[in-house]
Design a protein around this motif. Structure first.
Motif, PDB file in Angstrom:
ATOM      1  N   MET A   1      47.824  46.877  38.119  1.00 38.11           N
ATOM      2  CA  MET A   1      47.037  46.119  37.663  1.00 38.11           C
ATOM      3  C   MET A   1      45.784  46.536  37.532  1.00 38.11           C
ATOM      4  SD  MET A   1      48.259  44.157  38.957  1.00 38.11           S
ATOM      5  CE  MET A   1      49.111  44.159  38.831  1.00 38.11           C
ATOM      6  N   ILE A   2      45.319  47.067  37.227  1.00 34.94           N
ATOM      7  CA  ILE A   2      44.098  47.303  37.373  1.00 34.94           C
ATOM      8  C   ILE A   2      43.308  48.253  36.733  1.00 34.94           C
ATOM      9  CG2 ILE A   2      42.968  48.016  38.824  1.00 34.94           C
ATOM     10  CD1 ILE A   2      44.739  46.175  39.213  1.00 34.94           C
ATOM     11  N   HIS A 113      52.583  47.014  37.563  1.00 38.43           N
ATOM     12  CA  HIS A 113      51.501  46.278  36.921  1.00 38.43           C
ATOM     13  C   HIS A 113      52.049  44.968  36.393  1.00 38.43           C
ATOM     14  CE1 HIS A 113      47.848  46.359  34.023  1.00 38.43           C
ATOM     15  NE2 HIS A 113      47.572  45.767  35.158  1.00 38.43           N
ATOM     16  N   VAL A 116      48.168  42.504  32.072  1.00 35.90           N
ATOM     17  CA  VAL A 116      47.472  43.478  31.230  1.00 35.90           C
ATOM     18  C   VAL A 116      46.017  43.533  31.671  1.00 35.90           C
ATOM     19  CG1 VAL A 116      48.965  43.219  29.210  1.00 35.90           C
ATOM     20  CG2 VAL A 116      46.976  41.715  29.473  1.00 35.90           C
ATOM     21  N   ASP A 117      45.396  44.644  31.354  1.00 38.73           N
ATOM     22  CA  ASP A 117      43.979  44.823  31.649  1.00 38.73           C
ATOM     23  C   ASP A 117      43.199  44.818  30.346  1.00 38.73           C
ATOM     24  OD1 ASP A 117      44.688  45.090  34.272  1.00 38.73           O
ATOM     25  OD2 ASP A 117      44.477  47.266  34.323  1.00 38.73           O
ATOM     26  N   HIS A 207      36.744  45.180  34.597  1.00 37.82           N
ATOM     27  CA  HIS A 207      37.712  44.794  33.573  1.00 37.82           C
ATOM     28  C   HIS A 207      38.329  43.485  33.997  1.00 37.82           C
ATOM     29  CE1 HIS A 207      40.651  46.405  36.463  1.00 37.82           C
ATOM     30  NE2 HIS A 207      41.545  45.672  35.836  1.00 37.82           N
ATOM     31  N   HIS A 209      41.820  41.592  34.653  1.00 37.36           N
ATOM     32  CA  HIS A 209      43.269  41.645  34.800  1.00 37.36           C
ATOM     33  C   HIS A 209      43.805  40.255  34.482  1.00 37.36           C
ATOM     34  CE1 HIS A 209      47.237  42.494  36.506  1.00 37.36           C
ATOM     35  NE2 HIS A 209      47.138  41.303  37.063  1.00 37.36           N
TER      36      HIS A 209
HETATM   37 ZN   LIG Z   1      45.596  44.942  35.931  1.00 41.96          ZN
END
Ligand SMILES: [Zn+2]
Length: 351
Positions: A1-2, A113, A116-117, A207, A209
């Motif tokens: 994630m990230i 994950h 989405v990022d 960002h 997530h």
């Molecule tokens: Zn993420």
């Protein structure tokens, strides 16, 4: 994630408040998605929603502009469910980072994950993607310890939406905020500001997530947001199901997607890590690539020392679905209409 950072500019209208979708899929009133039917009783990964370094598939072509989104809810076929606007407004990048798509396991096995990022600068407003009620707005979403400032999600907000899908509740998750603005119990409309982009929790830079959760507010209930966020107008979504000689979903398999003629750079996408992601109940996919301008594309990859390729059309606002099997190669046909087998029943999550 990230993680990660940085890109280009602008696009869609994330702010319209469309009509609320209702669950309209005939005959299906499941209690839990059968998404993992393919994986059977396969053990769920011990999900840790974060990671720290760069995976292989290269950069997504980034253009400075994308058309406005289709209004939500958007569903050309009865199995589509583009119910959500984007959590970042049109004057910023509001599409998923190519290297960190849903279902990737980039580092240790079992670190998946679950969303989405979206790359954005610190302080960028984070918008509700649909109407709903704030059910969580704090540190501690992952660890379930309120106020835990070491939580990997950082400061996060969860919405329980006013609408569901197939009788199941839908949630969206917005993580790594620098500041939370929404409060628990608040009802929000599409486009209302929930908080600001930050890098709280485990990230390598500011960002957002973003997760879609269906049927339960846990990270075991996530689905690919690229199948839930409305496409830009005139653009479509490629969805694939790739299986090997044993009929098993191919694991983190690199696929190239090239527009024909290639005015736009090649895109690369990995299939989901096996067992780490939930497939859509209908598509049972292990690959999704959204935000593709309509047109002809070449899909290519190496399989058993051969370069395989085929061509597929992407249509405006629609899903183009393909399968690859060891035996039959590529097929561009919609999935079979779900039968009762498609209904859940077996999935039990044991964290
Ligand atoms: Zn993420």
């Amino acid at each position: 994630m990230i993680i990660l950072t940085s890109c280009a500019s602008a696009t869609a209208t994330s702010e319209e408040t469309g009509p609320t979708p209702t669950a309209v899929i005939a005959g299906a009133t499941a209690t839990r998605p059968a998404a993992d039917a393919e994986h059977g009783a396969q053990p769920k990964p011990t999900i840790a929603p974060f990671r720290f370094a760069l995976p292989t598939p290269g950069a997504e072509p980034v253009s400075g502009w994308r058309p406005p989104l289709y209004p939500v809810p958007w569903a050309v076929s009865s199995y589509d469910h583009f119910y959500f606007a984007r959590p970042i407004a049109a004057d910023n990048v509001n599409w998923p980072l190519a290297e960190y798509r849903y279902g990737g396991v980039f580092f240790a096995p079992n670190v998946v994950h679950t969303g989405v990022d979206i790359d954005a600068e610190e302080g960028t407003p984070i918008l509700a993607t649909g109407p709903g009620t704030v059910v969580s707005a704090d540190w501690g979403l992952f660890t379930e310890v309120a106020g835990n400032i070491t939580d990997p999600y950082g400061q996060a907000v969860v919405l329980r939406h006013d609408f569901g899908y197939k009788g199941q509740t839908l949630y969206t998750v917005y993580a790594h905020m620098s500041e939370i603005i929404a409060v628990v119990g608040q009802h929000v409309k599409t486009g209302d500001v929930l908080g600001l982009v930050g890098d709280t929790g485990i990230t390598t830079g500011p960002h957002l997530h973003f997760e879609i959760r269906l049927g339960g507010n846990t990270f075991f209930n996530t689905y690919n947001p690229e199948l839930w966020m409305a496409p830009p107008q005139g653009w479509g979504v490629l969805v694939g199901r790739l299986t090997d000689e044993d009929g098993k979903l191919m694991n983190q398999f690199l696929v190239e997607v090239r527009p024909m003629p290639s005015e736009v750079p090649l895109r690369k996408v990995l299939t989901y890590a096996v067992g780490a992601a939930n497939s859509d109940p209908y598509y049972q996919e292990n690959l999704v690539l959204s935000d593709l301008p309509a047109g002809l594309y070449k899909i290519a990859f190496e399989y058993k020392d051969k370069n395989l390729q085929f061509w597929a059309d992407i249509y405006p606002g629609q899903v183009t679905y393909f399968t690859f099997t060891d035996e039959d190669g590529f097929t561009v046909l919609p999935p079979p209409v779900p039968t009762l087998d498609f209904l859940p029943g077996t999935a039990t999550v044991v964290p």
